[in-house]
Scaffold this motif. Structure first.
Motif, PDB file in Angstrom:
ATOM      1  N   LYS A  39      50.252 -20.290   4.035  1.00  0.00           N
ATOM      2  CA  LYS A  39      49.079 -21.576   4.234  1.00  0.00           C
ATOM      3  C   LYS A  39      46.924 -21.037   4.028  1.00  0.00           C
ATOM      4  O   LYS A  39      46.637 -21.427   2.585  1.00  0.00           O
ATOM      5  N   THR A  40      47.173 -19.595   3.980  1.00  0.00           N
ATOM      6  CA  THR A  40      46.450 -18.464   3.308  1.00  0.00           C
ATOM      7  C   THR A  40      46.162 -17.922   2.205  1.00  0.00           C
ATOM      8  O   THR A  40      45.378 -18.943   1.778  1.00  0.00           O
ATOM      9  N   SER A  41      47.118 -18.322   1.532  1.00  0.00           N
ATOM     10  CA  SER A  41      47.469 -17.609   0.389  1.00  0.00           C
ATOM     11  C   SER A  41      47.373 -19.508  -0.837  1.00  0.00           C
ATOM     12  O   SER A  41      46.509 -19.009  -1.567  1.00  0.00           O
ATOM     13  N   TYR A  42      47.783 -20.505  -0.247  1.00  0.00           N
ATOM     14  CA  TYR A  42      47.781 -21.404  -0.701  1.00  0.00           C
ATOM     15  C   TYR A  42      45.954 -21.796  -0.413  1.00  0.00           C
ATOM     16  O   TYR A  42      45.291 -22.390  -1.113  1.00  0.00           O
ATOM     17  N   PHE A  43      45.035 -21.866   0.488  1.00  0.00           N
ATOM     18  CA  PHE A  43      43.898 -22.681   0.426  1.00  0.00           C
ATOM     19  C   PHE A  43      42.822 -21.321  -0.135  1.00  0.00           C
ATOM     20  O   PHE A  43      42.013 -21.793  -0.883  1.00  0.00           O
ATOM     21  N   LEU A  44      43.323 -20.401  -0.682  1.00  0.00           N
ATOM     22  CA  LEU A  44      42.279 -19.297  -1.197  1.00  0.00           C
ATOM     23  C   LEU A  44      42.712 -19.483  -2.787  1.00  0.00           C
ATOM     24  O   LEU A  44      42.077 -19.236  -3.552  1.00  0.00           O
ATOM     25  N   ASN A  45      44.063 -19.976  -3.138  1.00  0.00           N
ATOM     26  CA  ASN A  45      44.108 -20.058  -4.332  1.00  0.00           C
ATOM     27  C   ASN A  45      43.936 -21.844  -5.260  1.00  0.00           C
ATOM     28  O   ASN A  45      44.635 -21.761  -5.810  1.00  0.00           O
ATOM     29  N   ALA A  46      43.840 -22.559  -3.792  1.00  0.00           N
ATOM     30  CA  ALA A  46      43.543 -24.318  -4.340  1.00  0.00           C
ATOM     31  C   ALA A  46      42.631 -24.716  -4.608  1.00  0.00           C
ATOM     32  O   ALA A  46      42.061 -25.291  -3.902  1.00  0.00           O
ATOM     33  N   VAL A  47      41.693 -23.396  -5.180  1.00  0.00           N
ATOM     34  CA  VAL A  47      40.131 -24.379  -5.632  1.00  0.00           C
ATOM     35  C   VAL A  47      40.105 -24.151  -7.150  1.00  0.00           C
ATOM     36  O   VAL A  47      41.035 -24.324  -8.227  1.00  0.00           O
TER      37      VAL A  47
ATOM     38  N   GLU B 282      43.030 -14.310   9.642  1.00  0.00           N
ATOM     39  CA  GLU B 282      44.260 -14.542  10.855  1.00  0.00           C
ATOM     40  C   GLU B 282      44.914 -12.814  11.374  1.00  0.00           C
ATOM     41  O   GLU B 282      44.510 -12.088  10.474  1.00  0.00           O
ATOM     42  N   PRO B 283      46.127 -13.364  11.851  1.00  0.00           N
ATOM     43  CA  PRO B 283      46.599 -11.788  12.915  1.00  0.00           C
ATOM     44  C   PRO B 283      46.423 -10.711  11.388  1.00  0.00           C
ATOM     45  O   PRO B 283      47.615 -11.266  10.355  1.00  0.00           O
TER      46      PRO B 283
ATOM     47  N   ASP C 281      44.852 -25.671  15.077  1.00  0.00           N
ATOM     48  CA  ASP C 281      45.979 -26.229  16.375  1.00  0.00           C
ATOM     49  C   ASP C 281      47.286 -25.224  16.703  1.00  0.00           C
ATOM     50  O   ASP C 281      48.814 -25.857  17.401  1.00  0.00           O
ATOM     51  N   GLY C 282      46.787 -23.931  16.990  1.00  0.00           N
ATOM     52  CA  GLY C 282      47.477 -23.376  17.640  1.00  0.00           C
ATOM     53  C   GLY C 282      48.240 -21.979  16.645  1.00  0.00           C
ATOM     54  O   GLY C 282      49.072 -21.091  17.684  1.00  0.00           O
ATOM     55  N   LYS C 283      49.013 -22.445  15.068  1.00  0.00           N
ATOM     56  CA  LYS C 283      49.546 -21.886  15.127  1.00  0.00           C
ATOM     57  C   LYS C 283      48.645 -21.423  13.701  1.00  0.00           C
ATOM     58  O   LYS C 283      49.129 -20.374  13.051  1.00  0.00           O
ATOM     59  N   SER C 284      47.461 -22.225  13.680  1.00  0.00           N
ATOM     60  CA  SER C 284      47.345 -22.134  11.419  1.00  0.00           C
ATOM     61  C   SER C 284      46.285 -20.795  11.802  1.00  0.00           C
ATOM     62  O   SER C 284      45.750 -20.491  12.499  1.00  0.00           O
ATOM     63  N   PRO C 285      46.187 -19.969  10.569  1.00  0.00           N
ATOM     64  CA  PRO C 285      44.938 -19.180  10.405  1.00  0.00           C
ATOM     65  C   PRO C 285      43.390 -19.937  10.446  1.00  0.00           C
ATOM     66  O   PRO C 285      43.760 -21.759  10.087  1.00  0.00           O
ATOM     67  N   TYR C 286      42.670 -19.580  10.175  1.00  0.00           N
ATOM     68  CA  TYR C 286      40.767 -19.587  10.537  1.00  0.00           C
ATOM     69  C   TYR C 286      40.726 -19.951   9.033  1.00  0.00           C
ATOM     70  O   TYR C 286      40.864 -18.606   8.352  1.00  0.00           O
ATOM     71  N   LEU C 287      40.287 -20.988   8.552  1.00  0.00           N
ATOM     72  CA  LEU C 287      39.645 -21.311   6.786  1.00  0.00           C
ATOM     73  C   LEU C 287      39.010 -21.826   7.098  1.00  0.00           C
ATOM     74  O   LEU C 287      38.370 -23.321   7.975  1.00  0.00           O
ATOM     75  N   ARG C 288      37.443 -21.508   6.305  1.00  0.00           N
ATOM     76  CA  ARG C 288      36.291 -22.328   6.063  1.00  0.00           C
ATOM     77  C   ARG C 288      35.924 -22.387   4.463  1.00  0.00           C
ATOM     78  O   ARG C 288      35.573 -21.063   3.952  1.00  0.00           O
ATOM     79  N   ALA C 289      34.946 -23.175   3.905  1.00  0.00           N
ATOM     80  CA  ALA C 289      34.627 -23.501   3.140  1.00  0.00           C
ATOM     81  C   ALA C 289      33.497 -23.601   3.066  1.00  0.00           C
ATOM     82  O   ALA C 289      32.779 -24.931   4.413  1.00  0.00           O
ATOM     83  N   GLU C 290      32.507 -23.537   2.224  1.00  0.00           N
ATOM     84  CA  GLU C 290      30.886 -24.063   1.776  1.00  0.00           C
ATOM     85  C   GLU C 290      30.869 -23.951   0.644  1.00  0.00           C
ATOM     86  O   GLU C 290      30.986 -23.310  -0.165  1.00  0.00           O
ATOM     87  N   GLY C 291      30.753 -24.860   0.373  1.00  0.00           N
ATOM     88  CA  GLY C 291      29.868 -25.504  -1.370  1.00  0.00           C
ATOM     89  C   GLY C 291      28.425 -25.657  -1.545  1.00  0.00           C
ATOM     90  O   GLY C 291      27.998 -26.496  -0.565  1.00  0.00           O
ATOM     91  N   GLY C 292      27.367 -25.037  -2.706  1.00  0.00           N
ATOM     92  CA  GLY C 292      26.277 -26.005  -2.968  1.00  0.00           C
ATOM     93  C   GLY C 292      26.136 -25.679  -4.030  1.00  0.00           C
ATOM     94  O   GLY C 292      26.878 -24.850  -5.253  1.00  0.00           O
TER      95      GLY C 292
END
Length: 157
Positions: free
Chosen positions: A146-154, A137-138, A50-61
């Motif tokens: 956003k990064t902190s939320y993503f990495l801890n919201a599992v 992210e930079p 969106d021009g301002k958020s970090p790149y976030l990716r998840a994979e599961g299996g």
């Protein structure tokens, strides 16, 4: 301490993977990509830029008991190799056992298009599956809210 000019999380998208015991929450809209690696099919979910958020990716299996044992037997070596292949020469690596599962991370700095970025990779091995998370992210913005939320919201299903 979070980087300056942070905002609260106002959006959360729940992501599940078939045959995976984990749920991941993204603070951004996502898109799915189907990938094949070494004959294994999986789904990769990543943030929509969106021009301002970090790149976030998840994979599961799913993991068989044999695959789980093989993965855990040389976890550190695999992470060091993965970090090196992604361009991080001196990765910081952590390993811990939690109620969620065995959690290993690597992080480091890599330069992309002249910008120093922090890359943080986290993998959680559960009873019969795994989930991996990647945030990029930079460096001067890491860790954003956003990064902190993503990495801890599992969580487990």
């Amino acid at each position: 301490m979070f980087a300056q000019d942070q905002q609260l999380i106002t959006y959360s998208e729940k992501v599940t993977f078939s045959s995976c015991e984990f749920i991941v929450y993204f603070p951004t809209k996502t898109k799915r990509k189907y990938v094949s690696t070494g004959g294994l099919e999986s789904v990769m979910v990543q943030s929509v830029y969106d021009g301002k958020s970090p790149y976030l990716r998840a994979e599961g299996g799913h993991l068989s008991s044999v695959q789980r044992q093989e993965l855990l037997s040389n976890f550190r070596g695999r992470l060091e190799n993965q970090a090196y292949v992604s361009g991080i020469t001196i990765p910081e690596i952590t390993i811990e056992n939690t109620k969620l599962g065995t959690i290993e991370t690597y992080s480091g700095v890599r330069t992309i298009a002249g910008v120093k970025n922090k890359q943080f990779f986290k993998i959680i091995v559960g009873n019969n599956s795994l989930v991996s998370l990647l945030a990029l992210e930079p460096l001067d913005e890491f860790p954003s809210i956003k990064t902190s939320y993503f990495l801890n919201a599992v969580e487990r299903k």
